[in-house]
Design a protein around this motif. Structure first.
Motif, short mmCIF file in Angstrom:
data_model
loop_
_atom_site.label_atom_id
_atom_site.label_comp_id
_atom_site.label_asym_id
_atom_site.label_seq_id
_atom_site.Cartn_x
_atom_site.Cartn_y
_atom_site.Cartn_z
N ALA A 68 82.62 -49.39 -3.47
CA ALA A 68 82.57 -50.56 -3.61
C ALA A 68 81.52 -51.26 -3.20
O ALA A 68 80.77 -50.96 -2.21
CB ALA A 68 83.38 -51.61 -2.87
N LYS A 69 80.63 -52.56 -3.81
CA LYS A 69 79.54 -53.14 -3.67
C LYS A 69 79.54 -53.79 -2.10
O LYS A 69 79.99 -54.53 -2.26
CB LYS A 69 79.17 -54.04 -4.42
CG LYS A 69 77.97 -54.20 -4.39
CD LYS A 69 76.97 -55.53 -6.05
CE LYS A 69 75.95 -55.95 -5.86
NZ LYS A 69 75.39 -57.04 -6.31
N ASP A 70 78.54 -52.99 -1.52
CA ASP A 70 78.65 -53.77 -0.20
C ASP A 70 78.06 -55.46 0.30
O ASP A 70 78.33 -55.79 0.97
CB ASP A 70 77.77 -52.72 1.02
CG ASP A 70 77.89 -53.14 2.17
OD1 ASP A 70 79.34 -53.21 2.50
OD2 ASP A 70 76.40 -52.97 3.27
N GLY A 127 78.16 -57.45 -2.41
CA GLY A 127 79.03 -58.48 -2.65
C GLY A 127 78.15 -58.90 -4.07
O GLY A 127 77.45 -58.71 -4.91
N THR A 128 77.89 -60.64 -3.89
CA THR A 128 76.66 -60.95 -4.55
C THR A 128 75.39 -61.25 -4.63
O THR A 128 74.95 -61.84 -5.24
CB THR A 128 77.73 -62.63 -5.25
OG1 THR A 128 77.42 -63.15 -4.19
CG2 THR A 128 79.27 -61.59 -5.73
N ILE A 129 74.74 -61.20 -3.39
CA ILE A 129 73.73 -61.48 -3.05
C ILE A 129 71.95 -60.17 -3.59
O ILE A 129 71.63 -60.74 -3.97
CB ILE A 129 73.68 -60.51 -1.27
CG1 ILE A 129 74.82 -61.49 -0.42
CG2 ILE A 129 72.33 -61.16 -0.59
CD1 ILE A 129 74.46 -63.13 -0.73
N VAL A 130 72.85 -58.79 -3.75
CA VAL A 130 71.69 -57.58 -4.24
C VAL A 130 72.13 -58.35 -5.65
O VAL A 130 72.93 -57.92 -6.35
CB VAL A 130 72.31 -56.35 -3.63
CG1 VAL A 130 70.73 -55.75 -4.46
CG2 VAL A 130 71.35 -56.37 -1.61
N THR A 131 71.16 -58.68 -6.99
CA THR A 131 71.65 -59.02 -7.90
C THR A 131 70.74 -57.71 -8.90
O THR A 131 71.18 -57.77 -10.05
CB THR A 131 71.33 -60.27 -8.18
OG1 THR A 131 69.65 -60.37 -8.15
CG2 THR A 131 72.33 -61.11 -7.90
N GLU A 132 69.86 -56.98 -8.50
CA GLU A 132 69.39 -55.81 -8.98
C GLU A 132 68.85 -54.82 -8.50
O GLU A 132 69.15 -54.46 -7.43
CB GLU A 132 67.43 -56.68 -8.78
CG GLU A 132 67.13 -58.02 -9.87
CD GLU A 132 66.42 -59.02 -9.23
OE1 GLU A 132 65.71 -57.93 -8.49
OE2 GLU A 132 66.20 -59.95 -9.70
N LEU A 133 68.67 -53.46 -10.13
CA LEU A 133 68.92 -52.37 -9.35
C LEU A 133 67.52 -52.12 -7.71
O LEU A 133 66.38 -52.95 -7.97
CB LEU A 133 68.29 -51.28 -9.83
CG LEU A 133 68.07 -49.66 -9.81
CD1 LEU A 133 69.26 -49.51 -9.36
CD2 LEU A 133 67.31 -49.22 -11.13
N SER A 173 71.74 -56.69 7.49
CA SER A 173 71.33 -56.62 9.24
C SER A 173 72.49 -55.31 9.79
O SER A 173 72.80 -54.86 9.37
CB SER A 173 71.99 -58.03 9.77
OG SER A 173 73.47 -57.83 9.64
N THR A 174 71.88 -55.85 11.09
CA THR A 174 72.57 -54.36 12.10
C THR A 174 74.26 -54.64 12.17
O THR A 174 75.34 -53.64 11.91
CB THR A 174 72.00 -54.16 13.20
OG1 THR A 174 72.68 -55.56 14.20
CG2 THR A 174 70.74 -53.73 13.86
N ALA A 175 74.56 -55.75 11.30
CA ALA A 175 76.38 -56.38 11.37
C ALA A 175 76.77 -55.76 10.12
O ALA A 175 77.83 -56.75 9.88
CB ALA A 175 76.22 -57.88 12.28
N GLY A 176 76.26 -55.96 9.16
CA GLY A 176 76.31 -55.77 8.11
C GLY A 176 75.72 -56.53 6.82
O GLY A 176 76.66 -56.74 5.95
#
Length: 253
Positions: A47-49, A51-57, A83-86
C-alpha cells in the motif's frame, strides 16, 4: 480455497517445469515465507504509505538524526518529509541555478542535510527541517557548484571529518569547522570515461564503484585513502557498473 503449503514440504525452485524435488516450483513470486513460521502464504499487496502526498518517483531518501525521513524527487526539486509519527508533508521545491532539478544524492553531515542535483549542491541546517516555512527560510539552494555536473549519480559518504560526493570522474569534498564548511570540487579525479556511481567507507579509506555506459560491460572498484593525490588500488570488473556495496559484518561485497 487453496491448501496451505508447509515449509517442510517446500522443495525450493526446480530446474524446469518437468523436473525437480517434491514440493518444488519452477516459478515462484509473491510468496511470504516469514509471517507465519512453517507456512508459505501469498504476500500481501503493498500500500502507498503517503497516500496522495508523494506524486513523483523518489530514488533518494535519508533518515535524519531527528528521526524524520526525507524523500527527494528524481524528476523535479520536490522534497517530502515523513515525520516520526508517520505523516507526510511537501516541505520544499529545489530550484537549481543550472542543470536538472531531480535529486541524485543526499546525506547528513555535521549539522546539515546536503542534497545534490545535476550541477548544484544544496543544504539546510538540521535544526530547521521540521516545517515547510523552516525550509523556505533556512534552506541554502545552490550552496556549491559541481565541476562535472553528472546527470545521474552523486553518491555521498561521510568518512573521517569530511563528506565525499561523487561527480562523474571527480570526488568532491565538504569539510571544515562546523558552521564554516568549505567545498572542494575535485578532491580526487579518476580516469574518464568512468563515472562514480556508488561509494562506501572502508576502514579509514573510501571505496568507489564506477559505471561507464549501459552497453559497456566494464567498470572498476577503486580504493582511496582520502588524503593522497591519487588512489592506491584499482581493480577492473567485466560488469555493467557497480550498483552498490553490501556490508556484512566486517566485509563489503
Amino acid at each position: 480455497m487453496l491448501k496451505p503449503i508447509f515449509t517442510g514440504e517446500f522443495g525450493g525452485l526446480s530446474n524446469s517445469k518437468w523436473s525437480g524435488l517434491r514440493g518444488s516450483f519452477y516459478r515462484l513470486v509473491g510468496i511470504d515465507a516469514h509471517s507465519q513460521p512453517g507456512i508459505l502464504s501469498v504476500r500481501q499487496k503493498l500500500a502507498k504509505d503517503s497516500g496522495t502526498i508523494v506524486t513523483e518517483l523518489c530514488k533518494v531518501s535519508i533518515t535524519a538524526s531527528s528521526g524524520e525521513t526525507f524523500w527527494f524527487s528524481s524528476t523535479s526539486g520536490k522534497i517530502w518529509r515523513r515525520s516520526t509519527a508517520g505523516s507526510w508533508l511537501l516541505v520544499y521545491t529545489t530550484a537549481p541555478a543550472a542543470g536538472n532539478a531531480g535529486c541524485s544524492g543526499a546525506g547528513e553531515y555535521d549539522g546539515y542535510i546536503y542534497w545534490a542535483t545535476e550541477s548544484r549542491l544544496h543544504r539546510i541546517p538540521i535544526a530547521h527541517i521540521a516545517t515547510a516555512s523552516d525550509w523556505t527560510s533556512y534552506a541554502e539552494p545552490n550552496w556549491a557548484a559541481f565541476s562535472n555536473g553528472d546527470a545521474d549519480f552523486h553518491p555521498m559518504v561521510k568518512q573521517g571529518v569530511s563528506l565525499f560526493i561523487g561527480d562523474g570522474n571527480y570526488v568532491a569534498e565538504v569539510s571544515g569547522a562546523t558552521g564554516s564548511h568549505t567545498f572542494t570540487a575535485d578532491a580526487l579525479d579518476i580516469r574518464q570515461p568512468h563515472r562514480i556511481k556508488t561509494m562506501v567507507a572502508y576502514g579509514i579509506d573510501l571505496v568507489l564503484g564506477t559505471f561507464i555506459h549501459e552497453n559497456v560491460n566494464l567498470c572498476s572498484v577503486i580504493r582511496w585513502d582520502t588524503k593522497s593525490e591519487s588512489w592506491s588500488v584499482s581493480d577492473s570488473e567485466k560488469e555493467n557498473g557497480i550498483n552498490d556495496f553490501i556490508k556484512e559484518r566486517n566485509y563489503h561485497y
